[in-house]
Structures are given as structure tokens and as C-alpha cells.
Design a protein around this motif. Structure first.
Motif, mmCIF file in Angstrom:
data_model
loop_
_atom_site.group_PDB
_atom_site.id
_atom_site.type_symbol
_atom_site.label_atom_id
_atom_site.label_comp_id
_atom_site.label_asym_id
_atom_site.label_seq_id
_atom_site.Cartn_x
_atom_site.Cartn_y
_atom_site.Cartn_z
ATOM 1 N N GLY A 1 0.830 -1.192 0.000
ATOM 2 C CA GLY A 1 0.000 0.000 0.000
ATOM 3 C C GLY A 1 0.862 1.239 0.000
ATOM 4 N N PRO A 2 0.310 2.397 0.377
ATOM 5 C CA PRO A 2 1.095 3.631 0.427
ATOM 6 C C PRO A 2 2.304 3.467 1.339
ATOM 7 C CG PRO A 2 -1.246 4.100 0.696
ATOM 8 C CD PRO A 2 -1.097 2.615 0.773
ATOM 9 N N LEU A 3 3.420 4.065 0.931
ATOM 10 C CA LEU A 3 4.679 3.879 1.645
ATOM 11 C C LEU A 3 4.740 4.711 2.922
ATOM 12 C CD1 LEU A 3 7.534 2.660 1.740
ATOM 13 C CD2 LEU A 3 8.297 4.572 0.293
ATOM 14 N N VAL A 4 5.109 4.043 4.012
ATOM 15 C CA VAL A 4 5.349 4.691 5.299
ATOM 16 C C VAL A 4 6.719 4.250 5.790
ATOM 17 C CG1 VAL A 4 4.604 4.931 7.695
ATOM 18 C CG2 VAL A 4 2.902 4.728 5.886
ATOM 19 N N ALA A 5 7.549 5.197 6.192
ATOM 20 C CA ALA A 5 8.848 4.891 6.784
ATOM 21 C C ALA A 5 8.795 5.218 8.270
ATOM 22 C CB ALA A 5 9.957 5.687 6.102
ATOM 23 N N HIS B 1 -0.417 -0.745 4.297
ATOM 24 C CA HIS B 1 0.690 0.149 3.960
ATOM 25 C C HIS B 1 1.944 -0.676 3.675
ATOM 26 C CE1 HIS B 1 -1.915 2.935 6.260
ATOM 27 N NE2 HIS B 1 -1.391 3.871 5.494
ATOM 28 N N THR B 2 2.773 -0.173 2.797
ATOM 29 C CA THR B 2 4.138 -0.679 2.678
ATOM 30 C C THR B 2 4.962 0.042 3.733
ATOM 31 O OG1 THR B 2 3.919 -1.062 0.304
ATOM 32 C CG2 THR B 2 6.152 -0.892 1.184
ATOM 33 N N VAL B 3 5.575 -0.704 4.645
ATOM 34 C CA VAL B 3 6.257 -0.097 5.785
ATOM 35 C C VAL B 3 7.752 -0.375 5.694
ATOM 36 C CG1 VAL B 3 6.347 0.130 8.286
ATOM 37 C CG2 VAL B 3 4.187 -0.469 7.167
ATOM 38 N N LEU B 4 8.534 0.686 5.704
ATOM 39 C CA LEU B 4 9.993 0.618 5.678
ATOM 40 C C LEU B 4 10.533 0.937 7.058
ATOM 41 C CD1 LEU B 4 12.856 0.717 4.262
ATOM 42 C CD2 LEU B 4 12.370 3.155 3.847
#
Length: 275
Positions: free
Chosen positions: A27-31, A53-56
Motif C-alpha cells: 500500500g502507500p509507503l510509510v517509513a 501500507h508498505t512499511v519501511l
């Protein structure tokens, strides 16, 4: 109970270092970034928001699994922001919302100033922006003293200085129990690096307020239990300078790690606002 989330673990070579990073979700990128906190400090929170979410997450340079070519190199907000910029470009999942806590919040603000096109929002949770406080000269003097105490071998005394300056009360004997006995060598190495090569540069960083005013989606976060503490004061000073009302998060300076189940819904509300 948190569901198990598949996590991809990788490394990225950057100038002077090799960065350990982890990616989970879609999903939307979150760092989620800290300094000196590593990827493991954010793992539980990352699992909770990775459902959509895509989580970094990452170990900052010189910490845990992110070795340096030169171990004596200082960790500055500018360097850490450049590292984060390279990680975001490598992951290539679009502009990110960057949640940074403590020194990681300083990293996130430095990234917003240097590479605003890479962020669609920044959540700066309790940045130690001493430069914004009227008593900054005294606070910098105290910081120099506690760094010197640590490097001289007075570990417990140095941590007592950290807690005293931060305005955090700890029970009698707690620091001796936490820092006075046998400890994990990796924890000690990371701690020493923070005192010797990270704390000074992070707490002396001064934000460019004009650039931050132009940053879309900037949110200042404060722990509900941090009232009167140093990072509460610094965060409110930043909010006042930028005309922003801080968002209250559960817990104190480390609420994201102490109670991620309570922290995640508030962060998710902020993320929804920044879509």
C-alpha cells in the motif's frame, strides 16, 4: 493479538555505510525511523500498520546491522537524511509518509528540507530540537558534560544526566539495574556510538523554518505523558514557530515501542489524513 506479517530483510550500500532495512506490507509507503533506535524498535508498530501500507524500517548508519566503513564517523541529521532518501528511492514505492521519533524525527525533518519531493507527509514525534529553546546554551553545556561522563566510563552517571536533562523521572536504583551490570555487547556498542558520535550533532541541528513551512503534510507529535519534558518543550517550540498544533500520541517519548497497540490507531488516523 498482532497477526504475523511477512518481512523482507535487505541491505543497501550507501556512501560510507551498508544499511540494513526491512519492508513489510503493501500500500502507500510509510517509513518508521529512529536515531539511535533501530528497526527492531518499530517492528511491532510496523506489523500493526502493514495491513494496508508498505512499511519501511531501518537500522541507522552505525547502529546494529548497519556497519560503517569508518566507525569514527559522526552520525549527523544530514547524513541520515541522505541515507533515508536513498532507501526511499531504492524501495521505489512512491512518496512516503515518514514517521520519525526522537533523533529519527530530526532525520525526517532534515529529509523534508533536502528532498521534499520524496515525502507526502512527515510526522515528527518528539524531536530534541534544543536549538529552538531559550535555554539552549545551558542545555548544550549539559549535553557536553554527560557525553564526557560516558566516555570517561561513568555510564550510570551519564544516563542519570540524560534522564535529568530530559525531565524523565526514574525509580531509585533503576539506572544501576539497567546500566550497571553485565549487558549485551551489541547494546553497549550502539549506546557508545550514540554518546560519542550522534548525540551532539543531533541536538545541535537547527531546522530551516522557512523550508518546513513549505512542507506539505507536516505533523508534530508529542506523547500524552511527556508534559514538561525536554522533547515536549522542543516539539511545542517547533509547533509555535510553524503555526502548527501538535498531535498527542499515547505514552511518552517511547510510546510507539512501549504500547504499539494504543499508538497505532492514532498514527493510522494521521496517515489517513495524509493520503
Amino acid at each position: 493479538m498482532t497477526a504475523t506479517v511477512s518481512t523482507t530483510v535487505s541491505t543497501l550500500d550507501v556512501p560510507g555505510a551498508r544499511l540494513h532495512f526491512e519492508v513489510r506490507g503493501q500500500g502507500p509507503l510509510v517509513a518508521l525511523v529512529g536515531a539511535p533506535m533501530d528497526a527492531g524498535s518499530f517492528a511491532a508498530l510496523a506489523d500493526l500498520i502493514a495491513g494496508d501500507h508498505t512499511v519501511l524500517t531501518t537500522d541507522p548508519r552505525g547502529i546494529r546491522h548497519s556497519p560503517l566503513d569508518d566507525p569514527a564517523q559522526d552520525s549527523t541529521p544530514r547524513l541520515r537524511a541522505d541515507d533515508l532518501s536513498r532507501l526511499l528511492a531504492h524501495v521505489d514505492a512512491g512518496p512516503a509518509v515518514v514517521f520519525g521519533s526522537s533523533g529519527g524525527a530530526v532525520t525526517a525533518l532534515a529529509l523534508a528540507q533536502a528532498r521534499p519531493e520524496q515525502v507526502r507527509g512527515v510526522v515528527a514525534h518528539e524531536p530534541p530540537l534544543i536549538e529552538l529553546l531559550p535555554d539552549r546554551d545551558e542545555l548544550h553545556r549539559q549535553t557536553d558534560e554527560l557525553i564526557a561522563a560516558y566516555l570517561s566510563g561513568d555510564v550510570v552517571g551519564a544516563w542519570a544526566g540524560v534522564m535529568g536533562q530530559a525531565g524523565i523521572t526514574v525509580p531509585d536504583g533503576a539506572l544501576e539495574m539497567m546500566f550497571g551490570g553485565p549487558r549485551d555487547p551489541r547494546d553497549v556498542a550502539d549506546e557508545r556510538r550514540w554518546f560519542a558520535h550522534e548525540l551532539h550533532a543531533t541536538t545541535h541541528w537547527a531546522p530551516d523554518l522557512d523550508r518546513l513551512r513549505a512542507t506539505p503534510g507536516l505533523v508534530i507529535g508529542i506523547g500524552e505523558e511527556s508534559a514538561g519534558q525536554l522533547c515536549d518543550r522542543a516539539s511545542r517550540a517547533l509547533g509555535q514557530a510553524l503555526g502548527l498544533d501538535p498531535v498527542l500520541f499515547p505514552g511518552d517519548h517511547t510510546g510507539f515501542a512501549d504500547d504499539p497497540d494504543a499508538f497505532a490507531p492514532v498514527l493510522r488516523t494521521v496517515l489517513d489524513r495524509l493520503r
